[in-house]
Design an enzyme around this catalytic site. Structure first.
Site, PDB file in Angstrom:
ATOM      1  N   ARG A 167       0.816  -1.221   0.000  1.00 31.25           N
ATOM      2  CA  ARG A 167       0.000   0.000   0.000  1.00 31.25           C
ATOM      3  C   ARG A 167       0.844   1.262   0.000  1.00 31.25           C
ATOM      4  O   ARG A 167       0.368   2.338  -0.317  1.00 31.25           O
ATOM      5  CB  ARG A 167      -0.916   0.027   1.229  1.00 31.25           C
ATOM      6  N   GLN A 227      10.034  27.764  10.694  1.00 37.32           N
ATOM      7  CA  GLN A 227       9.574  27.904   9.320  1.00 37.32           C
ATOM      8  C   GLN A 227       9.766  26.589   8.579  1.00 37.32           C
ATOM      9  O   GLN A 227      10.774  25.911   8.779  1.00 37.32           O
ATOM     10  CB  GLN A 227      10.391  29.016   8.645  1.00 37.32           C
ATOM     11  N   ASP A 228       8.809  26.230   7.738  1.00 34.94           N
ATOM     12  CA  ASP A 228       8.919  25.072   6.846  1.00 34.94           C
ATOM     13  C   ASP A 228       8.893  25.585   5.407  1.00 34.94           C
ATOM     14  O   ASP A 228       8.083  26.462   5.071  1.00 34.94           O
ATOM     15  CB  ASP A 228       7.741  24.108   7.028  1.00 34.94           C
ATOM     16  N   ARG A 234      20.924  24.752  -6.242  1.00 36.54           N
ATOM     17  CA  ARG A 234      20.481  25.847  -5.374  1.00 36.54           C
ATOM     18  C   ARG A 234      21.512  25.990  -4.251  1.00 36.54           C
ATOM     19  O   ARG A 234      21.795  25.054  -3.538  1.00 36.54           O
ATOM     20  CB  ARG A 234      19.100  25.559  -4.804  1.00 36.54           C
ATOM     21  N   HIS A 280      23.651  28.701   0.284  1.00 40.48           N
ATOM     22  CA  HIS A 280      22.935  29.781   0.956  1.00 40.48           C
ATOM     23  C   HIS A 280      23.153  29.771   2.465  1.00 40.48           C
ATOM     24  O   HIS A 280      23.315  28.718   3.070  1.00 40.48           O
ATOM     25  CB  HIS A 280      21.427  29.658   0.688  1.00 40.48           C
ATOM     26  N   LYS A 303      18.972  23.963   9.602  1.00 36.79           N
ATOM     27  CA  LYS A 303      18.002  23.407   8.663  1.00 36.79           C
ATOM     28  C   LYS A 303      17.967  21.891   8.783  1.00 36.79           C
ATOM     29  O   LYS A 303      19.010  21.249   8.903  1.00 36.79           O
ATOM     30  CB  LYS A 303      18.374  23.771   7.224  1.00 36.79           C
ATOM     31  N   HIS A 326      24.576  26.135   2.764  1.00 44.63           N
ATOM     32  CA  HIS A 326      23.881  24.917   2.342  1.00 44.63           C
ATOM     33  C   HIS A 326      23.466  25.017   0.877  1.00 44.63           C
ATOM     34  O   HIS A 326      23.073  26.083   0.403  1.00 44.63           O
ATOM     35  CB  HIS A 326      22.631  24.722   3.213  1.00 44.63           C
ATOM     36  N   TYR A 363      12.242  21.465   3.878  1.00 42.28           N
ATOM     37  CA  TYR A 363      13.130  21.704   5.014  1.00 42.28           C
ATOM     38  C   TYR A 363      12.497  22.588   6.071  1.00 42.28           C
ATOM     39  O   TYR A 363      11.690  23.449   5.792  1.00 42.28           O
ATOM     40  CB  TYR A 363      14.481  22.251   4.569  1.00 42.28           C
ATOM     41  N   LYS A 384      21.537  35.199  -8.356  1.00 41.30           N
ATOM     42  CA  LYS A 384      22.311  35.522  -7.143  1.00 41.30           C
ATOM     43  C   LYS A 384      23.380  34.470  -6.866  1.00 41.30           C
ATOM     44  O   LYS A 384      24.442  34.780  -6.348  1.00 41.30           O
ATOM     45  CB  LYS A 384      21.404  35.716  -5.928  1.00 41.30           C
ATOM     46  N   ASP A 385      23.112  33.206  -7.219  1.00 35.58           N
ATOM     47  CA  ASP A 385      24.094  32.151  -6.988  1.00 35.58           C
ATOM     48  C   ASP A 385      25.223  32.214  -8.017  1.00 35.58           C
ATOM     49  O   ASP A 385      26.381  31.964  -7.693  1.00 35.58           O
ATOM     50  CB  ASP A 385      23.425  30.783  -7.004  1.00 35.58           C
TER      51      ASP A 385
END
Length: 181
Positions: free
Chosen positions: A23, A46-47, A58, A61, A70, A117, A130, A167-168
């Site tokens: 299942r 925060q999530d 990504r 940061h 995180k 990260h 996260y 920005k990265d």
């Protein structure tokens, strides 16, 4: 839940036990008692949830004011997840650790405050979720160059150029970046 320290001991790899049958499966991704016993945060502010396609990178940061811890995991797909120690007083300053996180290994990574990260998507699509110990603080949001040779992250790019946010792509090298004492 299995909790392991990585080569940089402040970064933890967490693997919950999954119970499955035809299942589907069930797993406990957070338990305050287990986290407290492992010395991990038990309060989250925060999530977040992002969806990315293959080749998206990504990061790296971090934020200077109210740095975030995180707890990261993948609910669909596969990513290579990285934490870089950017605490100048740390013996592991400028060093990195990485782990593959996927919807089939159920692994999670705890990235403490004081680390940059980032992650690279290895599957066609990935949903990345996260929890953060502090709220996002736009004014102190920073990026670190993903391919800084002084850090030497071994991204599994297989010859492709990663897709980066503006920005990265413009992020400074570690030697030029604002970091933690």
């Amino acid at each position: 839940m299995k909790v392991e320290a990585l080569a940089i001991p402040d970064v933890k790899l967490l693997t919950p036990r999954a119970f499955g049958d035809d299942r589907g499966f069930f797993l406990e991704s957070y338990n305050a008692r287990v986290f407290e016993e492992a010395g991990l945060p038990t309060e989250w502010r925060q999530d977040n949830h992002s969806r990315s396609v293959r080749g998206v990178l990504r990061g790296l940061h971090y934020q200077l004011v109210e740095p975030q811890g995180k707890l990261v995991r993948v609910t669909r797909g596969v990513v290579f997840d990285v934490a870089v120690d950017i605490r100048r007083s740390s013996p592991s300053f400028g060093k990195w650790v990485g782990a593959e996180l996927s919807d089939s290994n159920y692994a999670m990574l705890y990235v403490p405050p004081g680390f940059a990260h980032g992650f690279l998507v290895l599957s066609d699509v990935a949903d990345f979720c996260y929890k953060c110990t502090t709220l996002w603080h736009q004014a102190s949001d920073r990026s670190l160059r993903f391919d800084d040779p002084a850090i030497g992250i071994d991204w599994p790019l297989d010859g492709i150029a990663p897709q980066l946010a503006a920005k990265d792509a413009a992020a400074p090298l570690l030697a030029e970046a604002e970091t933690f004492a």
